[in-house]
Design a protein around this motif. Structure first.
Motif, PDB file in Angstrom:
ATOM      1  N   LYS A 173       0.833  -1.206   0.000  1.00 24.47           N
ATOM      2  CA  LYS A 173       0.000   0.000   0.000  1.00 24.47           C
ATOM      3  C   LYS A 173       0.866   1.253   0.000  1.00 24.47           C
ATOM      4  O   LYS A 173       0.358   2.365   0.040  1.00 24.47           O
ATOM      5  CB  LYS A 173      -0.940  -0.012   1.198  1.00 24.47           C
ATOM      6  N   GLU A 174       2.176   1.073  -0.055  1.00 25.80           N
ATOM      7  CA  GLU A 174       3.032   2.246   0.043  1.00 25.80           C
ATOM      8  C   GLU A 174       2.990   3.119  -1.209  1.00 25.80           C
ATOM      9  O   GLU A 174       2.806   2.635  -2.317  1.00 25.80           O
ATOM     10  CB  GLU A 174       4.468   1.814   0.348  1.00 25.80           C
ATOM     11  N   SER A 175       3.198   4.404  -0.989  1.00 24.09           N
ATOM     12  CA  SER A 175       3.156   5.351  -2.094  1.00 24.09           C
ATOM     13  C   SER A 175       4.587   5.716  -2.499  1.00 24.09           C
ATOM     14  O   SER A 175       5.557   5.272  -1.888  1.00 24.09           O
ATOM     15  CB  SER A 175       2.404   6.604  -1.666  1.00 24.09           C
ATOM     16  N   CYS A 177       6.067   8.376  -1.998  1.00 25.57           N
ATOM     17  CA  CYS A 177       6.754   9.063  -0.882  1.00 25.57           C
ATOM     18  C   CYS A 177       7.598   8.096  -0.048  1.00 25.57           C
ATOM     19  O   CYS A 177       8.597   8.498   0.548  1.00 25.57           O
ATOM     20  CB  CYS A 177       5.747   9.719   0.057  1.00 25.57           C
ATOM     21  N   ALA A 178       7.176   6.834   0.020  1.00 28.08           N
ATOM     22  CA  ALA A 178       7.867   5.892   0.905  1.00 28.08           C
ATOM     23  C   ALA A 178       9.326   5.677   0.509  1.00 28.08           C
ATOM     24  O   ALA A 178      10.151   5.324   1.341  1.00 28.08           O
ATOM     25  CB  ALA A 178       7.135   4.558   0.935  1.00 28.08           C
ATOM     26  N   ARG A 182      13.278  12.891   0.380  1.00 26.53           N
ATOM     27  CA  ARG A 182      13.121  14.305   0.753  1.00 26.53           C
ATOM     28  C   ARG A 182      12.441  14.437   2.110  1.00 26.53           C
ATOM     29  O   ARG A 182      11.549  13.666   2.440  1.00 26.53           O
ATOM     30  CB  ARG A 182      12.274  15.021  -0.298  1.00 26.53           C
ATOM     31  N   GLN A 183      12.839  15.442   2.853  1.00 26.44           N
ATOM     32  CA  GLN A 183      12.259  15.660   4.173  1.00 26.44           C
ATOM     33  C   GLN A 183      10.945  16.429   4.036  1.00 26.44           C
ATOM     34  O   GLN A 183      10.906  17.503   3.449  1.00 26.44           O
ATOM     35  CB  GLN A 183      13.246  16.438   5.051  1.00 26.44           C
ATOM     36  N   MET A 184       9.897  15.824   4.594  1.00 19.03           N
ATOM     37  CA  MET A 184       8.588  16.462   4.516  1.00 19.03           C
ATOM     38  C   MET A 184       8.417  17.306   5.767  1.00 19.03           C
ATOM     39  O   MET A 184       8.231  16.756   6.848  1.00 19.03           O
ATOM     40  CB  MET A 184       7.547  15.355   4.501  1.00 19.03           C
ATOM     41  N   SER A 216       2.347  11.357  -3.015  1.00 20.25           N
ATOM     42  CA  SER A 216       1.570  10.821  -1.891  1.00 20.25           C
ATOM     43  C   SER A 216       0.280  10.142  -2.340  1.00 20.25           C
ATOM     44  O   SER A 216      -0.377   9.491  -1.544  1.00 20.25           O
ATOM     45  CB  SER A 216       1.260  11.929  -0.886  1.00 20.25           C
ATOM     46  N   ARG A 258      -2.880  17.082   2.448  1.00 17.24           N
ATOM     47  CA  ARG A 258      -1.499  16.984   2.960  1.00 17.24           C
ATOM     48  C   ARG A 258      -0.737  18.288   2.746  1.00 17.24           C
ATOM     49  O   ARG A 258      -0.040  18.753   3.643  1.00 17.24           O
ATOM     50  CB  ARG A 258      -0.779  15.830   2.274  1.00 17.24           C
TER      51      ARG A 258
ATOM     52  N   HIS B   7       6.690   1.848   9.118  1.00 19.53           N
ATOM     53  CA  HIS B   7       7.764   1.466   8.205  1.00 19.53           C
ATOM     54  C   HIS B   7       8.768   2.618   8.196  1.00 19.53           C
ATOM     55  O   HIS B   7       8.553   3.644   7.559  1.00 19.53           O
ATOM     56  CB  HIS B   7       7.187   1.213   6.813  1.00 19.53           C
ATOM     57  N   ASP B   9      11.740   3.301   7.047  1.00 20.51           N
ATOM     58  CA  ASP B   9      12.343   3.825   5.812  1.00 20.51           C
ATOM     59  C   ASP B   9      11.338   4.660   5.024  1.00 20.51           C
ATOM     60  O   ASP B   9      11.707   5.560   4.279  1.00 20.51           O
ATOM     61  CB  ASP B   9      12.836   2.676   4.924  1.00 20.51           C
ATOM     62  N   GLY B  10      10.055   4.303   5.177  1.00 23.39           N
ATOM     63  CA  GLY B  10       9.018   4.996   4.423  1.00 23.39           C
ATOM     64  C   GLY B  10       8.634   6.331   5.043  1.00 23.39           C
ATOM     65  O   GLY B  10       8.121   7.198   4.358  1.00 23.39           O
ATOM     66  N   ARG B  12       8.494   9.991   6.153  1.00 23.71           N
ATOM     67  CA  ARG B  12       9.161  11.203   5.659  1.00 23.71           C
ATOM     68  C   ARG B  12       9.253  12.272   6.737  1.00 23.71           C
ATOM     69  O   ARG B  12       9.694  13.368   6.482  1.00 23.71           O
ATOM     70  CB  ARG B  12       8.436  11.783   4.444  1.00 23.71           C
ATOM     71  N   GLY B  13       8.777  11.955   7.947  1.00 22.32           N
ATOM     72  CA  GLY B  13       8.904  12.900   9.057  1.00 22.32           C
ATOM     73  C   GLY B  13       8.015  14.118   8.940  1.00 22.32           C
ATOM     74  O   GLY B  13       8.374  15.204   9.390  1.00 22.32           O
ATOM     75  N   PRO B  54       1.313  10.257   4.013  1.00 15.33           N
ATOM     76  CA  PRO B  54       1.584  10.389   2.579  1.00 15.33           C
ATOM     77  C   PRO B  54       2.276   9.166   1.986  1.00 15.33           C
ATOM     78  O   PRO B  54       2.094   8.850   0.817  1.00 15.33           O
ATOM     79  CB  PRO B  54       2.512  11.608   2.494  1.00 15.33           C
ATOM     80  N   SER B  55       3.091   8.473   2.797  1.00 16.43           N
ATOM     81  CA  SER B  55       3.853   7.347   2.258  1.00 16.43           C
ATOM     82  C   SER B  55       3.112   6.028   2.363  1.00 16.43           C
ATOM     83  O   SER B  55       3.563   5.037   1.833  1.00 16.43           O
ATOM     84  CB  SER B  55       5.169   7.169   3.010  1.00 16.43           C
ATOM     85  N   GLY B  56       2.033   5.981   3.105  1.00 17.78           N
ATOM     86  CA  GLY B  56       1.403   4.693   3.391  1.00 17.78           C
ATOM     87  C   GLY B  56       2.307   3.861   4.289  1.00 17.78           C
ATOM     88  O   GLY B  56       2.368   2.640   4.179  1.00 17.78           O
ATOM     89  N   ALA B  57       3.029   4.544   5.192  1.00 12.64           N
ATOM     90  CA  ALA B  57       4.040   3.853   5.998  1.00 12.64           C
ATOM     91  C   ALA B  57       3.488   3.326   7.327  1.00 12.64           C
ATOM     92  O   ALA B  57       4.221   2.760   8.109  1.00 12.64           O
ATOM     93  CB  ALA B  57       5.213   4.800   6.269  1.00 12.64           C
ATOM     94  N   LEU B  58       2.190   3.532   7.573  1.00 11.36           N
ATOM     95  CA  LEU B  58       1.613   3.075   8.842  1.00 11.36           C
ATOM     96  C   LEU B  58       0.690   1.889   8.590  1.00 11.36           C
ATOM     97  O   LEU B  58      -0.158   1.938   7.704  1.00 11.36           O
ATOM     98  CB  LEU B  58       0.816   4.207   9.499  1.00 11.36           C
TER      99      LEU B  58
END
Lengths: 316, 83
Positions: A173-175, A177-178, A182-184, A216, A258, B7, B9-10, B12-13, B54-58
């Motif tokens: 399911k990752e986008s 962005c994963a 880049r720092q968001m 995203s 977002r 996740h 690595d995924g 983005r903070g 945004p990353s789908g990291a959760l």
């Protein structure tokens, strides 16, 4: 391991998905040992549709020929994979749905300023279907492999899985962005910037800087090369699962949600800007009913408004 | 208890999960510049964070799934077939 017969077909697309096979580099040897490529318009001279276990179909249904070829592939293959964004969602050919076939003929043939012919072709070119649609609107599809083109790593995993008879790794399911580094972070940016405007900071997220990036809202089928190399994501692998499954979520509202949390730009302004540039931001997915039939998706109205604004600005 | 996986690595903070969580489950780790789960026991599985990330990291596990009435059922059937 006996070799598996494979048919590959190419409908309305750019051939990039075929090139993605070559991008397997030396891994292609592993695949070629296991498969026997029969019909493949770019490689072999087989005109018919021999029986095959696996059928890879890339491209959208744009013309009557596409429909016929898709149906023949379904008849000849046990398993059909919709391969690449065009086959899965309709892809960029889907922009044809914003206009009628007559408008397209007018622009391409009758009133084209760069050709001398004003006649539409009536023979040797397949007639167009009334609208562009993805592969599964014409034939049942067993597996979907989106991406423009899908990254060779994903193609390899899928092909090898099918050859070995194990289920390939299902979509995460990752986008995008994963994998983008880049720092968001929250910023004081208060207006949307065009992609051509200024030089983006290479360390900071595009959204934080006011650039419209689709990372995203896009499935990661590419390993995020564009944002890692300074270019905002254009959404080529199609929308994330939550947008596709839920009618009340959409590309523009998810980006706006977002971006408005990261910057000082109001959410409504971001939604409006994406609607204004909807042909760009929905270019890969507008032909699929999962996006195109959302009740709030009014691309013809948006593009008409944009055209009127443009004409007004340029007449003054 | 609901389990939450980040996740790393995924991530983005962006701190959006920290902001949206109604029960303050997340904290921002200044050193690693990512979010961390600090109070997992408080999670009510509203999934706001998973939708917003945004990353789908959760990813969440061990929670009661509620059927969404407004889902696009035609697509849900296809979802398992996406590679």
């Amino acid at each position: 391991m006996s070799s598996i017969p494979v048919n590959i077909e190419w409908l309305s697309d750019c051939s990039g998905c075929h090139v993605a096979i070559v991008d397997l580099h030396e891994k292609i040897l592993t695949v070629l040992q296991a498969v026997n490529i029969q019909r493949c318009p770019v490689l072999t001279d087989i005109k018919g549709y021999p029986k095959a276990k696996l059928g890879l179909v890339s491209g959208a249904i744009r013309s009557e020929h596409d429909r016929h070829a898709a149906e023949e592939m379904r008849k000849s293959c046990d398993l059909i994979v919709a391969w690449g964004t065009c086959a899965v969602y309709g892809g960029i050919a889907g922009a044809g749905n914003v206009h009628s076939c007559e408008e397209i003929f007018d622009t391409v043939y009758r009133n084209n300023k760069t050709t001398c012919s004003t006649q539409c072709p009536s023979s040797e070119v397949s007639p167009l279907e009334p609208s562009v649609s993805p592969l599964d609107s014409v034939i049942p599809v067993d597996l979907y492999l989106p991406g423009c083109p899908p990254h060779p790593a994903v193609v390899f995993d899928a092909l090898l899985g099918l050859v070995e008879g194990r289920p390939p790794r299902a979509a995460t399911k990752e986008s995008v962005c994963a994998r983008c580094k880049r720092q968001m972070e929250k910023s004081e940016v208060d207006r949307i910037r065009k992609n051509s405007e200024g030089v983006p900071d290479p360390e900071q997220c595009f959204l934080s800087q006011g650039y419209l990036c689709m990372g995203s809202v896009t499935l990661d089928r590419c390993l995020s090369p564009c944002p890692l190399n300074g270019i905002p994501c254009s959404g080529c692998a199609g929308a994330t699962m939550q947008i596709l499954t839920e009618p009340n979520r959409d590309i523009r509202t998810e980006i706006a949600e977002r971006m408005s949390r990261l910057t000082l730009i109001p959410k409504e302004q971001i939604v409006r800007e994406i609607e204004r540039t909807s042909k760009t931001h929905y270019s890969y997915t507008m032909a699929t009913p999962m996006i195109g039939e959302k009740p709030t998706f009014l691309i013809r109205k948006w593009t008409e408004e944009e055209r009127e604004d443009y004409e007004q600005d340029h007449n003054d | 208890m609901v389990e939450i996986q980040v996740h790393e690595d995924g991530c983005r903070g962006c701190r959006m999960c920290v902001d949206i969580c109604p029960t303050t489950v997340f904290e921002y780790d200044e050193e690693k510049r990512i979010c961390v789960v600090r109070h997992q026991e408080d999670c009510i599985a509203c999934l706001s964070c998973a939708y917003l990330c945004p990353s789908g990291a959760l990813a969440h596990a061990n929670f009661h799934t509620v059927k969404n009435f407004y889902r696009d059922l035609a697509f849900c059937e296809k979802m398992e077939r996406f590679l």
